[in-house]
Design a protein around this motif. Structure first.
Motif, short mmCIF file in Angstrom:
data_model
loop_
_atom_site.label_atom_id
_atom_site.label_comp_id
_atom_site.label_asym_id
_atom_site.label_seq_id
_atom_site.Cartn_x
_atom_site.Cartn_y
_atom_site.Cartn_z
N GLY A 7 -21.80 0.57 12.99
CA GLY A 7 -21.59 0.66 11.54
C GLY A 7 -22.49 -0.29 10.78
N PHE A 8 -22.66 -1.49 11.33
CA PHE A 8 -23.52 -2.49 10.69
C PHE A 8 -24.97 -2.01 10.64
CE2 PHE A 8 -26.39 -6.15 11.13
CZ PHE A 8 -26.08 -6.85 9.97
N ILE A 9 -25.42 -1.44 11.77
CA ILE A 9 -26.79 -0.92 11.84
C ILE A 9 -27.00 0.20 10.82
CG2 ILE A 9 -28.43 0.34 13.31
CD1 ILE A 9 -27.26 -1.23 15.69
N TYR A 10 -25.99 1.10 10.74
CA TYR A 10 -26.09 2.21 9.78
C TYR A 10 -26.20 1.68 8.35
CZ TYR A 10 -24.86 6.17 6.84
OH TYR A 10 -24.87 7.12 5.84
N LEU A 112 -26.86 6.76 -2.97
CA LEU A 112 -27.09 6.39 -1.57
C LEU A 112 -25.78 5.92 -0.94
CD1 LEU A 112 -30.56 4.64 -1.61
CD2 LEU A 112 -30.00 6.96 -0.90
N ASP A 113 -25.62 6.19 0.34
CA ASP A 113 -24.34 6.04 1.02
C ASP A 113 -24.03 4.60 1.46
OD1 ASP A 113 -21.95 7.09 2.13
OD2 ASP A 113 -22.88 7.17 4.12
N THR A 114 -24.03 3.70 0.49
CA THR A 114 -23.56 2.34 0.79
C THR A 114 -22.04 2.32 0.65
OG1 THR A 114 -23.69 1.60 -1.51
CG2 THR A 114 -25.69 1.37 -0.16
N PHE A 166 -24.74 14.32 19.07
CA PHE A 166 -24.45 14.58 20.48
C PHE A 166 -25.22 13.64 21.41
CE2 PHE A 166 -24.48 18.48 17.88
CZ PHE A 166 -23.10 18.65 17.79
N LYS A 167 -25.72 12.52 20.84
CA LYS A 167 -26.44 11.51 21.62
C LYS A 167 -25.65 10.20 21.60
CE LYS A 167 -30.01 14.28 22.17
NZ LYS A 167 -30.39 14.84 23.47
N PHE A 168 -25.94 9.32 22.53
CA PHE A 168 -25.21 8.06 22.63
C PHE A 168 -25.35 7.20 21.38
CE2 PHE A 168 -29.44 6.79 23.87
CZ PHE A 168 -29.56 5.49 23.41
N TYR A 169 -26.49 7.33 20.70
CA TYR A 169 -26.75 6.49 19.52
C TYR A 169 -26.18 7.10 18.23
CZ TYR A 169 -30.62 9.86 19.34
OH TYR A 169 -31.37 11.01 19.33
#
Length: 416
Positions: A7-10, A112-114, A166-169
């Motif tokens: 979540g922090f990275i996003y 923007l999605d902040t 559908f990926k780990f990241y």
């Protein structure tokens, strides 16, 4: 990697994207419109909504998703007459063209999605129902809806196994999917992919674009100037063309022995320089929409549509259609618009991400070409073989009829 870390990275990524868009807006007019538009979003919402309003929120990434969602929006507009409808776009190409759409009471750029923007947006809009179209999944906004137990569904969704969900990241985006109470997919593949990550509130309803284009048959598609130009002759309509496709068309027209065939070219880019380039390369008489008169229309072999907003009606005059975007890598444009009028369609070879193209190729209603020789061969065959032309077109019309009906399933689900 833990949920908090993802979540922090996003969230850091969103702030970096915000800075990047501001920098890019100095050099790109389209991005600049989006940046400026987003600065006005909350002001527009506050001036048009109050806490007593009942609201619905529709979100579309761009113009294509708007057209896709429109038949559902129209039905909900009829059913929820006492509600105010908020329509948001992420892309300027959607907002700038549909900012005055009668389907909504308030039309804005999506902020923007902040986390801050998400709380502020949902505080003001407080939608009783939210509908996202196809994709453009924004975790913070959707999580905010979920926290407040506000309903949200995703319609006409189409997923591919190589997507981040559908990926780990892709954990953050994957969690965002679970905020939807129900997802309506275009196909079984998408349903299977969702079930592979444990999401089971899913229905294969098909693509609402079929309902959208089918409704075009109920409209008045008459354009007197096109009728004058066509003059009862066979007409090839080339829609949403790009230079690589225009080159094939121009070469064909210049070298063709079919002088009684009429051609309509509707370029995706209607800048004067691009239009002039097409006209200068043609060796036959052409006329522009912006400068047309009856005499020119009758005598010209090529009609160039240097405006927007009429292509869906122009297709109703086509005997054969070419749809641009797949000769290059810009993305195939809407092939369902001509298909609903039961005409055969020619496209380029880069159509891997477009299931409707694959389907119409399989039923011999659409023809994919890679070069001038293939283009000339297919077009000549359709012009000369009337029976093949008609049967191929009918296959496309039947395909549209067979696949409409997604709107009914979605509206039935939403009835309470």
């Amino acid at each position: 990697m833990q949920r908090k870390e993802l979540g922090f990275i996003y969230n850091i990524g969103i702030h970096i994207a915000h800075f990047g868009l501001k920098c890019a807006s100095l050099f790109n007019e389209k991005i600049k419109k989006g940046v400026i538009g987003r600065q006005n979003t909350f002001k527009i919402l506050k001036s048009n909504l109050n806490p007593n309003n009942k609201t619905l929120w529709f979100h579309c990434a761009s113009l294509g998703e708007y057209e896709q969602g429109l038949p559902v929006f129209k039905e909900l507009r009829k059913q929820y007459k006492q509600h105010k409808i908020v329509l948001s776009f992420f892309s300027p190409s959607g907002y700038e063209i549909r900012k005055n759409s009668p389907i909504a009471d308030v039309i804005v750029y999506l902020p923007l999605d902040t986390k801050h923007n998400a709380k502020r947006f949902v505080n003001i809009v407080n939608p009783e129902l939210t509908i996202f179209v196809k994709y453009d999944i924004w975790p913070n906004l959707l999580n905010e809806l979920k926290k407040r137990k506000l309903r949200a569904i995703l319609i006409s969704a189409a997923f591919r196994k190589n997507q981040a969900y559908f990926k780990f990241y892709g954990a953050e985006l994957r969690r965002a999917l679970f905020t939807f109470e129900h997802i309506f997919t275009q196909n079984e593949v998408s349903k299977t992919l969702l079930q592979s990550i444990g999401y089971n509130e899913v229905t294969v309803s098909g693509d609402t674009r079929f309902d959208r284009v089918f409704s075009q048959l109920e409209l008045n598609n008459n354009l007197s100037f096109i009728k004058t130009f066509k003059n009862n002759k066979l007409c090839v309509v080339a829609g949403s063309t790009w230079p690589e496709g225009e080159s094939l068309l121009i070469n064909y027209i210049n070298s063709s022995s079919h002088k009684n065939v009429k051609f309509i070219i509707a370029p995706h880019n209607i800048k004067a320089s691009q239009i002039n380039n097409i006209q200068e390369k043609l060796h036959t008489k052409s006329v522009l929409y912006s400068k047309k008169n009856d005499e020119q229309l009758i005598n010209a072999q090529v009609f160039i549509i240097d405006t927007i907003g009429i292509l869906s009606k122009v297709y109703s005059y086509a005997d054969i259609a070419y749809v641009g975007g797949a000769m290059g890598h810009t993305g195939l444009h809407n092939t369902l618009e001509p298909a609903v009028f039961s005409v055969p369609i020619i496209i380029g070879s880069n159509h891997e991400k477009f299931p409707e193209a694959k389907a119409m190729i399989a039923i011999h209603g659409m023809f994919s070409v890679s070069n001038q020789k293939e283009f000339d061969s297919i077009l000549n065959d359709l012009i000369q073989n009337k029976e093949k032309c008609l049967s191929s077109g009918k296959n496309n019309g039947d395909y549209i009829k067979k696949n409409k009906g997604a709107v009914i399933q979605i509206i039935d689900y939403l009835r309470i």
